[in-house]
Structure formats: structure tokens, C-alpha cells
Design a protein around this motif. Structure first.
Motif, PDB file in Angstrom:
ATOM      1  N   ASP A 227       0.897  -1.363  -0.078  1.00 41.02           N
ATOM      2  CA  ASP A 227      -0.095  -0.079  -0.023  1.00 41.02           C
ATOM      3  C   ASP A 227       0.860   1.237  -0.081  1.00 41.02           C
ATOM      4  OD1 ASP A 227      -2.114  -1.787   0.738  1.00 41.02           O
ATOM      5  OD2 ASP A 227      -1.426  -1.851   2.564  1.00 41.02           O
ATOM      6  N   GLY A 228       0.348   2.368  -0.219  1.00 43.09           N
ATOM      7  CA  GLY A 228       0.900   3.729  -0.195  1.00 43.09           C
ATOM      8  C   GLY A 228       0.285   4.529   0.352  1.00 43.09           C
ATOM      9  N   GLY A 229       1.070   5.682   1.118  1.00 46.96           N
ATOM     10  CA  GLY A 229       0.394   6.659   1.765  1.00 46.96           C
ATOM     11  C   GLY A 229      -0.307   7.639   0.802  1.00 46.96           C
ATOM     12  N   ALA A 230      -0.120   7.670  -0.326  1.00 47.16           N
ATOM     13  CA  ALA A 230      -1.105   8.631  -1.101  1.00 47.16           C
ATOM     14  C   ALA A 230      -2.384   7.901  -1.465  1.00 47.16           C
ATOM     15  CB  ALA A 230      -0.376   8.860  -2.509  1.00 47.16           C
ATOM     16  N   GLY A 231      -2.679   6.752  -0.682  1.00 48.56           N
ATOM     17  CA  GLY A 231      -4.090   6.073  -0.987  1.00 48.56           C
ATOM     18  C   GLY A 231      -4.000   5.366  -2.165  1.00 48.56           C
ATOM     19  N   THR A 232      -2.974   4.450  -2.194  1.00 47.16           N
ATOM     20  CA  THR A 232      -2.794   3.581  -3.110  1.00 47.16           C
ATOM     21  C   THR A 232      -2.595   2.024  -2.813  1.00 47.16           C
ATOM     22  OG1 THR A 232      -0.582   3.872  -3.318  1.00 47.16           O
ATOM     23  CG2 THR A 232      -2.036   4.952  -4.874  1.00 47.16           C
ATOM     24  N   THR A 233      -3.200   1.084  -3.254  1.00 50.36           N
ATOM     25  CA  THR A 233      -3.014  -0.341  -3.075  1.00 50.36           C
ATOM     26  C   THR A 233      -2.984  -1.142  -4.198  1.00 50.36           C
ATOM     27  OG1 THR A 233      -3.940  -2.114  -1.190  1.00 50.36           O
ATOM     28  CG2 THR A 233      -5.600  -0.561  -2.449  1.00 50.36           C
ATOM     29  N   THR A 234      -2.040  -2.348  -4.276  1.00 54.17           N
ATOM     30  CA  THR A 234      -1.953  -3.310  -5.180  1.00 54.17           C
ATOM     31  C   THR A 234      -1.296  -4.769  -4.615  1.00 54.17           C
ATOM     32  OG1 THR A 234      -1.325  -1.674  -6.748  1.00 54.17           O
ATOM     33  CG2 THR A 234      -0.988  -3.628  -7.540  1.00 54.17           C
ATOM     34  N   TYR A 235      -2.445  -5.473  -5.032  1.00 53.70           N
ATOM     35  CA  TYR A 235      -1.757  -6.832  -4.551  1.00 53.70           C
ATOM     36  C   TYR A 235      -2.332  -7.963  -5.500  1.00 53.70           C
ATOM     37  CZ  TYR A 235      -1.380  -5.455   0.482  1.00 53.70           C
ATOM     38  OH  TYR A 235      -0.889  -4.764   1.564  1.00 53.70           O
TER      39      TYR A 235
ATOM     40  N   ASP B  39      -9.894   7.712   5.889  1.00 53.53           N
ATOM     41  CA  ASP B  39     -10.973   7.663   4.606  1.00 53.53           C
ATOM     42  C   ASP B  39     -10.439   6.764   3.383  1.00 53.53           C
ATOM     43  OD1 ASP B  39     -12.762   9.302   5.881  1.00 53.53           O
ATOM     44  OD2 ASP B  39     -11.506  10.802   5.374  1.00 53.53           O
ATOM     45  N   SER B  40      -9.094   7.083   2.861  1.00 53.05           N
ATOM     46  CA  SER B  40      -8.736   6.152   1.638  1.00 53.05           C
ATOM     47  C   SER B  40      -8.320   4.799   2.281  1.00 53.05           C
ATOM     48  CB  SER B  40      -7.443   7.068   0.937  1.00 53.05           C
ATOM     49  OG  SER B  40      -6.426   7.261   2.056  1.00 53.05           O
TER      50      SER B  40
END
Length: 411
Positions: free
Chosen positions: A364-372, A393-394
Motif C-alpha cells: 500500500d502507499g501513503g497517497a491512498g494506493t493499494t496493489t496486491y 478515509d482512503s
């Protein structure tokens, strides 16, 4: 989509869309792009707008600051060098990163910087890949002399930005003035190893880190919108990055698109958090990992390289450090990241704590991103926002994305 090919139900994907739509309609997240890939099928939702005050719609080709979701992609460059025997896992890094030779190590990680003992051994390539080199951002000890020194020496935090802001050689010089927090190989620590890997790759290859990544990973995979900045002819596809005020929820712009940190080539190409990309580019990369290193008929990484990256590499002691760290970080304490293990540049689930199975890998990333990606179900999920983790929220949208995505599987 929602057919026999994908094993994802129409009703499940409808619910996924409705849940994400509700997050946008709540006015807590201006817009998002979600991608689900399974079998030969890809399902994409682009919901909301680029800006909180309206503006253009989110689109499938919107470019996002990937933040720490950079790590699983950037690490591939080092794996290419291992595959080609230009690096070995247990090589000391001293030859390429002499600034980190002959280290002193703090007697206590939160102790004074001059209270040290010599390192028991050199840092190795393996230590960098597993984030156990002895240097990292320790959010459990933010007031410690070492954490303060990072910011005073401007290793991190120059111009208020949490990515290195100077050329790699100067960044290495600053880092070289500091001791290690732990003995090499002793403890998992976040982020610094990933930035060091980019410098290592550049020095081994004699090319800028981005150039090598582009030639060996991005171009072969068709990742045409991935890089360490967004060129002028694409900047209209980059939303602002928001850091909502934790008290009022007001949308503060942390990084503009035009004239912001990602509008021109950075001095430091950060493997820890610097990439910009799209849902489709990331899908191509994670699909390659699920295909054991193959993209169509072309081999990008060897099968064993992918297996090393995507299976747990931590000892039980190192795992404890990862878990205590995960609980201390704002977006992870909102429920992400407590998955038990770490491979190279990404987390790997070693126990089942929510809807996703053991073996799922990504970050995950602190900019509100997730990839698995999930090898068991041959499933990839990507959710991209530009609403930072200053509020939950994100993170909540990400959790709901995974919860509904896993319910959509019906085979």
C-alpha cells in the motif's frame, strides 16, 4: 464482466462498484480508479473527479503518485542484476556503496548517536532486499536521536517532502555520516533499503535507475505511463495529491500537479516511493509476477527470482519488528499491512487475518494506493486514489475494496 472466464460474479462486481461509489459520494475521496484482473478478464471502475472541487472525471488512464506502492515494482531492477550474476545475494555492498562500509551501530536504537559498537559484518545485497540493512524509518521511535538526525541531515524531509531531494551521491554522503540503528540482518526496518537499492542499481549498471528500469521492466511490459515524473504532455492526467486535515477534513493540497514534486525529473529516483503510474501499467507488472516472470512469450524475470520476491523472507524475530511497526503507522493501523511477512520490496501474507488468503503479495502507499496479487485465485486488485493517509478515509475505501472483491469470487 462477470462471467465463467473470470470466476467473478456480476452481483459481486456491482456491489464492489456501489461500495466505492459510496466512498466518493461521501465527499471524503474526490475520485478513484479500481482494477480487478482475473484470468483473461479485466474490470475497471473510474469513479469521481480528479479534484475535490470537481474538474475533469477520473479516467482509466489517470496517472497516480504510487508512493510506497513503488516498492514492489522498483525491486525488480535488482532481481534482473541477480539473474544476470552482476550481483549476488550475499555480496557485501561496500564495493558499490562505500559510504556504508565499516559501519558503527547504535548500542540502543533510541540511544545517543555516539554510543556505538562496530558492525559485526558488512551490509549485503540480501539485507537491502529484505529491508534488514540496519537503517530505516522507525515510526515507533520518532523522537529518537537517530530519527531526528535523518531530518537534521536532510536524508528525508528536505523541502517538507518525504522522498530524498538531492542527488544520490550527496544523499549517500549524508547517510554515511550516521550510524546503523541495528546490526545488519538483525531487524526489519522500513523504506531506506528500498531507496538504497535504486542507488545500487545505478552504480552497478552505470545508468540512471529509471533508465535501467525502463529498458528492462517498463518497456518490455508496455508500462508506457510509468516513471519518476509526469512529463508536461501528460500532466493533465495527474490529479493533485490531497492530505485532508485530520481535524476538519478540509482538502489540503500536499502536492500540485503542475509545478509540483512530480512535474519535473527528481534529483533522486526513489525506489521507496517515487513512481508515478496507472492501473493498467501496474496490472501488467503484477500479472507478470503471477505468470512466474513471463509476459506473453517474453521472460522478464526468472521464476526463482519471482518466488524469492513473493514469499516470506523474514525470520520470526524480524517478523515481530514488522508487526509492531505496522501497528504504529497511521494507515496500517487503520487495518492494512498486518499480514505477517515480507518478501523483497513487498508484504506477503503468512496468516489469514481478513478476507484475503495466505500467499497474497503486494503493498500500500501513503497517497491512498493499494496493489496486491493473489496466486491462489490468480487475482489482481488495484485501487488508486490521491487522498493521503492523514485521515482514515482512503484506508477504509481500500479495506472495503478488498472485502467486496473477495466476495465477488464465485467458482
Amino acid at each position: 464482466m462477470g462471467n465463467a472466464d473470470s470466476g467473478l460474479s456480476e452481483a459481486g462486481l456491482r456491489r464492489l462498484r456501489e461500495v466505492l461509489q459510496a466512498h466518493v459520494e461521501s465527499k471524503k475521496i474526490p475520485g478513484l480508479v479500481a482494477l480487478v484482473g482475473r484470468g483473461g478478464q479485466t474490470h475497471v471502475e473510474a469513479i469521481g473527479t480528479m479534484r475535490h472541487d470537481g474538474g475533469g472525471p477520473m479516467r482509466r488512464d489517470t496517472i497516480f503518485r504510487m508512493a510506497s506502492t513503488t516498492k514492489p515494482v522498483a525491486v525488480a531492477a535488482t532481481m534482473v542484476l541477480l539473474d544476470e550474476c552482476r550481483l549476488r545475494l550475499d555480496d557485501p555492498i561496500d564495493r558499490w556503496l562505500p559510504e556504508l562500509a565499516d559501519r558503527q551501530v547504535l548500542k540502543r536504537p533510541d540511544g545517543p548517536l555516539d554510543d556505538t559498537v562496530p558492525a559485526r559484518r558488512p551490509i549485503t545485497v540480501r539485507d537491502l532486499l529484505t529491508s534488514t540493512c540496519g537503517l530505516g524509518l522507525d515510526t515507533t521511535a520518532m523522537g529518537s536521536p537517530m530519527m531526528s538526525a535523518y531530518f537534521e541531515q536532510r536524508v528525508y524531509g528536505e523541502n517538507g517532502w518525504m522522498l530524498p531531494a538531492v542527488e544520490p551521491d550527496e544523499w549517500m554522503r549524508r547517510l554515511g555520516t550516521l550510524p546503523l540503528m541495528y546490526q545488519p540482518g538483525e531487524r526489519w526496518l522500513y523504506n531506506v533499503s528500498d531507496d538504497l537499492l535504486g542507488v545500487l542499481v545505478a552504480r552497478v549498471t552505470g545508468q540512471p535507475f529509471e533508465t535501467f528500469l525502463r529498458e528492462r521492466i517498463f518497456d518490455p511490459l508496455g508500462m508506457k505511463d510509468t516513471g519518476f515524473h509526469v512529463p508536461a504532455d501528460k500532466i493533465d492526467r495527474l490529479p493533485p495529491l490531497y492530505a485532508p486535515d485530520p481535524q476538519t477534513g478540509e482538502f489540503t493540497v500536499e502536492d500540485q500537479a503542475e509545478g509540483g514534486h512530480h512535474s519535473k525529473p527528481p534529483a533522486f529516483q526513489s525506489g521507496g516511493g517515487g513512481l508515478d503510474s496507472t492501473a493498467d501499467d501496474y496490472h501488467a507488472y503484477f500479472r507478470m509476477l503471477l505468470n512466474h516472470g513471463m509476459h506473453g512469450t517474453q521472460r522478464i524475470l526468472s521464476r526463482p527470482a519471482v518466488e524469492l520476491m513473493t514469499t516470506n523472507r523474514l525470520t520470526p524475530e524480524q517478523t515481530t519488528a514488522l508487526q509492531s511497526w505496522a501497528r504504529s503507522v497511521v494507515h496500517l493501523s487503520h487495518g492494512q499491512g498486518q499480514t505477517g511477512g515480507w518478501g523483497f520490496g513487498m508484504t506477503v501474507r503468512t496468516y489469514r487475518g481478513d478476507y484475503a488468503p495466505v500467499g497474497q503479495f503486494g503493498w500500500d502507499g501513503g497517497a491512498g494506493t493499494t496493489t496486491y496479487a493473489d496466486p491462489h485465485h490468480q487475482l489482481i486488485g488495484i485501487l488508486l486514489t490521491q487522498t493521503g493517509m492523514s485521515t482514515p478515509d482512503s484506508a477504509r475505501a481500500m479495506q472495503d475494496f478488498w472485502t467486496t472483491l473477495y466476495q465477488a469470487i464465485d467458482d
